[in-house]
Write a protein that holds these residues in place. Structure first.
Motif, PDB file in Angstrom:
ATOM      1  N   LYS A  12     -11.701 -34.383  22.293  1.00  0.00           N
ATOM      2  CA  LYS A  12     -10.611 -35.411  22.545  1.00  0.00           C
ATOM      3  C   LYS A  12      -8.778 -34.988  21.568  1.00  0.00           C
ATOM      4  O   LYS A  12      -9.184 -34.426  19.680  1.00  0.00           O
ATOM      5  CB  LYS A  12     -10.580 -36.496  22.043  1.00  0.00           C
ATOM      6  N   PRO A  13      -7.550 -34.805  22.248  1.00  0.00           N
ATOM      7  CA  PRO A  13      -6.188 -34.396  21.944  1.00  0.00           C
ATOM      8  C   PRO A  13      -5.452 -35.085  20.488  1.00  0.00           C
ATOM      9  O   PRO A  13      -5.350 -35.776  20.788  1.00  0.00           O
ATOM     10  CB  PRO A  13      -5.385 -33.808  22.809  1.00  0.00           C
ATOM     11  N   THR A  14      -6.697 -35.406  19.344  1.00  0.00           N
ATOM     12  CA  THR A  14      -6.654 -36.670  18.536  1.00  0.00           C
ATOM     13  C   THR A  14      -5.181 -36.440  17.981  1.00  0.00           C
ATOM     14  O   THR A  14      -4.356 -37.256  17.925  1.00  0.00           O
ATOM     15  CB  THR A  14      -7.563 -36.856  17.187  1.00  0.00           C
ATOM     16  N   HIS A  15      -4.651 -34.697  18.016  1.00  0.00           N
ATOM     17  CA  HIS A  15      -3.453 -34.593  17.142  1.00  0.00           C
ATOM     18  C   HIS A  15      -2.245 -35.348  18.486  1.00  0.00           C
ATOM     19  O   HIS A  15      -1.085 -35.769  18.005  1.00  0.00           O
ATOM     20  CB  HIS A  15      -2.633 -33.134  17.393  1.00  0.00           C
ATOM     21  N   ARG A  16      -2.421 -35.217  19.722  1.00  0.00           N
ATOM     22  CA  ARG A  16      -1.105 -35.708  20.547  1.00  0.00           C
ATOM     23  C   ARG A  16      -1.204 -37.083  20.683  1.00  0.00           C
ATOM     24  O   ARG A  16       0.012 -37.719  20.794  1.00  0.00           O
ATOM     25  CB  ARG A  16      -1.636 -35.451  21.820  1.00  0.00           C
ATOM     26  N   ALA A  21       1.356 -41.934  18.065  1.00  0.00           N
ATOM     27  CA  ALA A  21       1.662 -43.004  17.707  1.00  0.00           C
ATOM     28  C   ALA A  21       2.453 -43.146  16.374  1.00  0.00           C
ATOM     29  O   ALA A  21       3.091 -44.128  16.084  1.00  0.00           O
ATOM     30  CB  ALA A  21      -0.250 -43.440  17.580  1.00  0.00           C
ATOM     31  N   ALA A  22       2.870 -42.304  15.862  1.00  0.00           N
ATOM     32  CA  ALA A  22       3.694 -41.912  15.124  1.00  0.00           C
ATOM     33  C   ALA A  22       5.376 -42.530  15.691  1.00  0.00           C
ATOM     34  O   ALA A  22       6.218 -42.961  14.961  1.00  0.00           O
ATOM     35  CB  ALA A  22       3.993 -41.010  14.445  1.00  0.00           C
ATOM     36  N   ARG A  24       5.905 -44.449  18.916  1.00  0.00           N
ATOM     37  CA  ARG A  24       6.222 -45.518  18.998  1.00  0.00           C
ATOM     38  C   ARG A  24       6.301 -46.537  17.211  1.00  0.00           C
ATOM     39  O   ARG A  24       7.150 -47.413  17.800  1.00  0.00           O
ATOM     40  CB  ARG A  24       5.050 -45.926  19.456  1.00  0.00           C
ATOM     41  N   GLU A  25       5.457 -45.900  16.037  1.00  0.00           N
ATOM     42  CA  GLU A  25       6.220 -46.638  15.170  1.00  0.00           C
ATOM     43  C   GLU A  25       7.361 -46.503  14.745  1.00  0.00           C
ATOM     44  O   GLU A  25       8.118 -47.142  13.966  1.00  0.00           O
ATOM     45  CB  GLU A  25       5.232 -45.971  14.028  1.00  0.00           C
ATOM     46  N   PHE A  26       7.727 -45.533  14.761  1.00  0.00           N
ATOM     47  CA  PHE A  26       9.255 -44.455  14.294  1.00  0.00           C
ATOM     48  C   PHE A  26      10.485 -45.304  15.124  1.00  0.00           C
ATOM     49  O   PHE A  26      11.625 -46.080  14.949  1.00  0.00           O
ATOM     50  CB  PHE A  26       9.661 -43.328  14.284  1.00  0.00           C
ATOM     51  N   ALA A  27      10.142 -45.779  16.663  1.00  0.00           N
ATOM     52  CA  ALA A  27      10.867 -46.673  17.260  1.00  0.00           C
ATOM     53  C   ALA A  27      11.252 -47.912  17.211  1.00  0.00           C
ATOM     54  O   ALA A  27      11.921 -48.511  17.563  1.00  0.00           O
ATOM     55  CB  ALA A  27      10.447 -46.701  19.256  1.00  0.00           C
ATOM     56  N   LEU A  28      10.005 -48.432  16.475  1.00  0.00           N
ATOM     57  CA  LEU A  28       9.401 -49.913  16.053  1.00  0.00           C
ATOM     58  C   LEU A  28      10.631 -49.698  15.153  1.00  0.00           C
ATOM     59  O   LEU A  28      10.883 -50.898  14.756  1.00  0.00           O
ATOM     60  CB  LEU A  28       8.525 -49.724  16.241  1.00  0.00           C
ATOM     61  N   ILE A  29      10.669 -48.857  13.956  1.00  0.00           N
ATOM     62  CA  ILE A  29      11.408 -48.943  13.000  1.00  0.00           C
ATOM     63  C   ILE A  29      12.757 -48.968  13.514  1.00  0.00           C
ATOM     64  O   ILE A  29      13.778 -50.339  12.545  1.00  0.00           O
ATOM     65  CB  ILE A  29      10.779 -48.108  12.074  1.00  0.00           C
ATOM     66  N   VAL A  30      12.665 -48.214  14.280  1.00  0.00           N
ATOM     67  CA  VAL A  30      14.704 -48.091  14.431  1.00  0.00           C
ATOM     68  C   VAL A  30      15.062 -49.473  15.433  1.00  0.00           C
ATOM     69  O   VAL A  30      15.619 -49.991  14.862  1.00  0.00           O
ATOM     70  CB  VAL A  30      14.603 -47.079  15.308  1.00  0.00           C
TER      71      VAL A  30
END
Length: 256
Positions: A12-16, A21-22, A24-30
């Motif tokens: 599975k393309p876990t890196h993608r 996820a990163a 989305r987390e950054f967007a939520l923080i902003v």
């Protein structure tokens, strides 16, 4: 006997998914930071840019000041307020930003351009009698003369015009520290308010239009200073009676 073959399952393309996820987390923080900043701006404090010379030398053109909204204003405070109606000229109205700049103002990431706002010193609270001038040329509040050398612009008189007023309920009387360059309450003592009414109504700023009190000059760094209530205001007595519903205005000097 039949052999059952199994095909290898691709990785599975876990890196993608990790990048998504990163993101989305950054967007939520902003978004969270913008929400918190907007709430702080609305209810706690915000920064304004000084647009005019009316508060020199306490505040200079271009200074950034922090305005807090949590405490009640009092005599001697430097206050920011919305235009009560007809006060602002082009020299005192900050430059209006475009939609992008206005967005960053609203969320608290840029100082307010001061468009539609003014900044002055609060001289009279509801019920106070403000008069100019006594035999020594000093402004008086409730019969007590003010010693204004701490903040008055060098060379300026406390007021070039004579008057006696009683501040009405729910309103305040304000003046700039650079009196000869300030379109403040004195200038509007014969004007009606934005909705008409009695001459002089426009001279008094409704308390519900007060944004807050300026507490710090934070930029430029060379002008960093705390803004407080000058000592002379601490000796002003309370008004003799309750504030009237309508202001009392006389463009004559007080008895000497």
């Amino acid at each position: 006997m039949t052999d059952t073959s199994t095909e290898a399952t691709p990785d599975k393309p876990t890196h993608r998914s990790g990048l998504a996820a990163a993101a989305r987390e950054f967007a939520l923080i902003v978004v969270g930071a913008l929400i918190v900043s907007s709430i702080l701006r609305a209810f706690v404090g915000q920064m304004f840019i000084i647009p005019s010379e009316s508060m020199q030398n306490t505040l200079l053109v271009g200074d950034r000041v922090v305005v807090e909204k949590l405490t009640d204003v009092e005599r001697g405070d430097v206050v920011v307020f919305e235009d009560p109606g007809g006060w602002l000229g082009t020299e005192e109205s900050g430059q209006k930003r475009g939609s992008v700049g206005r967005f960053f103002e609203v969320v608290g990431l840029l100082p307010d351009s001061s468009h539609g706002h003014l900044i002055k010193r609060l001289i009279g609270m509801p019920g106070d009698k403000v008069a100019c001038c006594d035999e020594k040329g000093r402004l008086m509040v409730n019969g007590q003369p003010l010693e204004e050398s701490q903040y008055l612009y060098p060379g300026d008189a406390p007021s070039a015009m004579e008057f006696q007023v009683t501040v009405p309920a729910g309103k305040i009387f304000v003046m700039g520290d650079h009196r000869s360059e300030s379109g403040d309450s004195r200038v509007h003592l014969s004007d009606t308010g934005p909705d008409g009414g009695t001459p002089g109504d426009a001279a008094f700023v409704p308390l519900d239009k007060v944004t807050g009190r300026a507490i710090l000059v934070v930029w430029p760094a060379s002008n960093f200073s705390k803004l407080g209530v000058p000592d002379t205001f601490k000796s002003i007595p309370a008004p003799a009676g309750p504030p009237p519903a309508k202001p009392s205005i006389s463009l004559t000097p007080p008895p000497k």
